[in-house]
Scaffold this motif. Structure first.
Motif, PDB file in Angstrom:
ATOM      1  N   ILE A  25     -18.904 -98.909 -10.763  1.00  0.00           N
ATOM      2  CA  ILE A  25     -19.464 -97.845 -11.592  1.00  0.00           C
ATOM      3  C   ILE A  25     -19.782 -96.670 -10.682  1.00  0.00           C
ATOM      4  N   LEU A  26     -19.082 -95.557 -10.883  1.00  0.00           N
ATOM      5  CA  LEU A  26     -19.268 -94.367 -10.061  1.00  0.00           C
ATOM      6  C   LEU A  26     -19.921 -93.266 -10.884  1.00  0.00           C
ATOM      7  N   LYS A  27     -20.747 -92.472 -10.231  1.00  0.00           N
ATOM      8  CA  LYS A  27     -21.345 -91.313 -10.871  1.00  0.00           C
ATOM      9  C   LYS A  27     -20.911 -90.050 -10.138  1.00  0.00           C
ATOM     10  N   TYR A  28     -20.537 -89.044 -10.925  1.00  0.00           N
ATOM     11  CA  TYR A  28     -20.171 -87.734 -10.397  1.00  0.00           C
ATOM     12  C   TYR A  28     -20.981 -86.669 -11.123  1.00  0.00           C
ATOM     13  N   GLU A  29     -21.307 -85.608 -10.423  1.00  0.00           N
ATOM     14  CA  GLU A  29     -21.867 -84.422 -11.051  1.00  0.00           C
ATOM     15  C   GLU A  29     -20.725 -83.436 -11.263  1.00  0.00           C
ATOM     16  N   LYS A  30     -20.573 -82.987 -12.496  1.00  0.00           N
ATOM     17  CA  LYS A  30     -19.469 -82.089 -12.840  1.00  0.00           C
ATOM     18  C   LYS A  30     -20.025 -80.792 -13.398  1.00  0.00           C
ATOM     19  N   MET A  31     -19.542 -79.679 -12.892  1.00  0.00           N
ATOM     20  CA  MET A  31     -19.969 -78.384 -13.389  1.00  0.00           C
ATOM     21  C   MET A  31     -18.743 -77.592 -13.820  1.00  0.00           C
ATOM     22  N   VAL A  32     -18.658 -77.325 -15.120  1.00  0.00           N
ATOM     23  CA  VAL A  32     -17.560 -76.527 -15.658  1.00  0.00           C
ATOM     24  C   VAL A  32     -17.895 -75.046 -15.528  1.00  0.00           C
ATOM     25  N   SER A  33     -19.154 -74.701 -15.763  1.00  0.00           N
ATOM     26  CA  SER A  33     -19.665 -73.346 -15.591  1.00  0.00           C
ATOM     27  C   SER A  33     -21.161 -73.463 -15.313  1.00  0.00           C
ATOM     28  N   GLU A  34     -21.809 -72.339 -15.083  1.00  0.00           N
ATOM     29  CA  GLU A  34     -23.250 -72.376 -14.822  1.00  0.00           C
ATOM     30  C   GLU A  34     -24.029 -72.915 -16.027  1.00  0.00           C
ATOM     31  N   ASP A  35     -23.452 -72.789 -17.209  1.00  0.00           N
ATOM     32  CA  ASP A  35     -24.126 -73.243 -18.429  1.00  0.00           C
ATOM     33  C   ASP A  35     -23.779 -74.680 -18.800  1.00  0.00           C
ATOM     34  N   ILE A  36     -22.716 -75.213 -18.216  1.00  0.00           N
ATOM     35  CA  ILE A  36     -22.264 -76.555 -18.583  1.00  0.00           C
ATOM     36  C   ILE A  36     -22.247 -77.440 -17.342  1.00  0.00           C
ATOM     37  N   LYS A  37     -23.288 -78.244 -17.194  1.00  0.00           N
ATOM     38  CA  LYS A  37     -23.388 -79.194 -16.095  1.00  0.00           C
ATOM     39  C   LYS A  37     -23.612 -80.586 -16.688  1.00  0.00           C
ATOM     40  N   GLU A  38     -22.985 -81.580 -16.118  1.00  0.00           N
ATOM     41  CA  GLU A  38     -23.133 -82.927 -16.653  1.00  0.00           C
ATOM     42  C   GLU A  38     -23.016 -83.981 -15.556  1.00  0.00           C
ATOM     43  N   VAL A  40     -21.420 -87.561 -15.019  1.00  0.00           N
ATOM     44  CA  VAL A  40     -20.381 -88.399 -15.622  1.00  0.00           C
ATOM     45  C   VAL A  40     -20.390 -89.775 -14.958  1.00  0.00           C
ATOM     46  N   THR A  41     -20.360 -90.807 -15.770  1.00  0.00           N
ATOM     47  CA  THR A  41     -20.312 -92.181 -15.276  1.00  0.00           C
ATOM     48  C   THR A  41     -18.917 -92.748 -15.519  1.00  0.00           C
ATOM     49  N   LEU A  42     -18.283 -93.224 -14.456  1.00  0.00           N
ATOM     50  CA  LEU A  42     -16.953 -93.815 -14.538  1.00  0.00           C
ATOM     51  C   LEU A  42     -17.063 -95.305 -14.273  1.00  0.00           C
ATOM     52  N   SER A  43     -16.752 -96.114 -15.258  1.00  0.00           N
ATOM     53  CA  SER A  43     -16.775 -97.571 -15.120  1.00  0.00           C
ATOM     54  C   SER A  43     -15.344 -98.059 -14.965  1.00  0.00           C
ATOM     55  N   ARG A  50     -13.622 -96.324 -18.099  1.00  0.00           N
ATOM     56  CA  ARG A  50     -14.424 -95.774 -19.187  1.00  0.00           C
ATOM     57  C   ARG A  50     -15.188 -94.559 -18.672  1.00  0.00           C
ATOM     58  N   ILE A  51     -15.199 -93.493 -19.467  1.00  0.00           N
ATOM     59  CA  ILE A  51     -15.900 -92.254 -19.109  1.00  0.00           C
ATOM     60  C   ILE A  51     -17.062 -92.049 -20.069  1.00  0.00           C
ATOM     61  N   ASP A  52     -18.269 -91.944 -19.517  1.00  0.00           N
ATOM     62  CA  ASP A  52     -19.468 -91.607 -20.290  1.00  0.00           C
ATOM     63  C   ASP A  52     -20.096 -90.368 -19.669  1.00  0.00           C
ATOM     64  N   SER A  53     -20.682 -89.514 -20.502  1.00  0.00           N
ATOM     65  CA  SER A  53     -21.317 -88.298 -20.014  1.00  0.00           C
ATOM     66  C   SER A  53     -22.691 -88.140 -20.641  1.00  0.00           C
ATOM     67  N   ASP A  54     -23.606 -87.499 -19.905  1.00  0.00           N
ATOM     68  CA  ASP A  54     -24.920 -87.220 -20.480  1.00  0.00           C
ATOM     69  C   ASP A  54     -24.892 -85.968 -21.359  1.00  0.00           C
ATOM     70  N   VAL A  55     -23.735 -85.312 -21.436  1.00  0.00           N
ATOM     71  CA  VAL A  55     -23.537 -84.186 -22.349  1.00  0.00           C
ATOM     72  C   VAL A  55     -22.594 -84.649 -23.455  1.00  0.00           C
ATOM     73  N   LYS A  56     -23.063 -84.647 -24.675  1.00  0.00           N
ATOM     74  CA  LYS A  56     -22.267 -85.160 -25.778  1.00  0.00           C
ATOM     75  C   LYS A  56     -21.140 -84.206 -26.148  1.00  0.00           C
ATOM     76  N   GLY A  57     -19.976 -84.772 -26.350  1.00  0.00           N
ATOM     77  CA  GLY A  57     -18.815 -83.995 -26.760  1.00  0.00           C
ATOM     78  C   GLY A  57     -18.280 -84.517 -28.072  1.00  0.00           C
ATOM     79  N   PRO A 195     -19.918-105.669 -18.639  1.00  0.00           N
ATOM     80  CA  PRO A 195     -19.699-106.486 -19.838  1.00  0.00           C
ATOM     81  C   PRO A 195     -18.383-106.127 -20.521  1.00  0.00           C
ATOM     82  N   ASP A 196     -17.688-107.123 -21.040  1.00  0.00           N
ATOM     83  CA  ASP A 196     -16.392-106.909 -21.674  1.00  0.00           C
ATOM     84  C   ASP A 196     -16.462-105.902 -22.818  1.00  0.00           C
ATOM     85  N   ASN A 197     -17.559-105.916 -23.574  1.00  0.00           N
ATOM     86  CA  ASN A 197     -17.636-105.024 -24.736  1.00  0.00           C
ATOM     87  C   ASN A 197     -17.767-103.550 -24.342  1.00  0.00           C
ATOM     88  N   ARG A 198     -18.026-103.275 -23.058  1.00  0.00           N
ATOM     89  CA  ARG A 198     -18.072-101.887 -22.590  1.00  0.00           C
ATOM     90  C   ARG A 198     -16.672-101.327 -22.380  1.00  0.00           C
TER      91      ARG A 198
END
Length: 219
Positions: A25-38, A40-43, A50-57, A195-198
């Motif tokens: 499970i890796l975590k990255y900080e991603k910045m698309v612009s100064e207003d969009i920072k998130e 991201v968790t990569l499992s 699997r890609i999960d983000s703390d910013v909902k899309g 877990p498999d269900n993830r």
């Protein structure tokens, strides 16, 4: 003393094997612009990611099968998912980005990396710092999985500044695109069972079908 050293080396070796063979499970900080920072968790489990983000899309999470090159955007609220074939983005007609290693090395969140310039026809397009998958505790298969995410996501317009080498052995732990200022930075990695269900879509979720336009026959 020698026997003690051999036993210690064996234990450390088995510990390392257990780490690279576990799920990651890796975590990255991603910045698309100064207003969009998130964040991201990569499992990663083998070829699955699997890609999960703390910013909902649009999707609650995204699954990728980087072996068959399929992507599934999953919407929990509607119990639906959208499937995309990624093969045409992984085997495109255009060439891979030109990477020029710099002399400097650096460290990102404790991981040593090689600075690399991504070159365009006339100027530098981006700065990266790249590391072998083993530096992140990833085995060869999981390194390929992460590498293919970076390669395909960029070509699909998913706003991922990261890049990987042609041999899929080295990946970005830091990236910065000069034109738009977008960036990506490795934060942490954890190796444990997922877990498999993830890593699967619930059986009762339905695919979103794209309606094909019907063309009337001439005459």
């Amino acid at each position: 003393m020698l026997n003690h050293f051999n036993k210690t080396a064996m234990v450390l070796g088995l510990s390392f094997i257990g780490t690279v063979n576990a799920d990651s499970i890796l975590k990255y900080e991603k910045m698309v612009s100064e207003d969009i920072k998130e964040t991201v968790t990569l499992s990663i489990t083998g070829r699955w990611l699997r890609i999960d983000s703390d910013v909902k899309g649009k999707a609650d999470y995204t699954l990728m099968d980087t072996g068959r090159m399929l992507m599934f955007e999953v919407m929990d609220g509607d119990k639906r998912y959208r499937q995309t074939h990624m093969g045409k983005f992984y085997w495109p007609e255009d060439l891979l980005p030109k990477l020029k290693p710099a002399r400097e090395k650096a460290s990102v969140s404790g991981v040593r990396c090689q600075k690399v310039h991504e070159m365009g026809a006339e100027k530098t397009l981006a700065h990266h710092c790249m590391a072998a998958g083993s530096a992140l505790g990833l085995n060869e298969r999981k390194t390929k999985t992460l590498s293919r995410l970076f390669l395909v996501a960029r070509r699909m317009g998913m706003e991922w500044p990261g890049i990987s080498t042609k041999d899929e052995r080295q990946v970005s732990v830091s990236s910065h695109v000069l034109e738009n200022g977008s960036s990506l930075k490795f934060v942490s990695v954890e190796h444990k069972a997922i877990p498999d269900n993830r890593m699967k879509i619930p059986d009762d979720y339905k695919p979103i079908r794209v309606e094909q336009k019907k063309h009337n026959k001439a005459g």
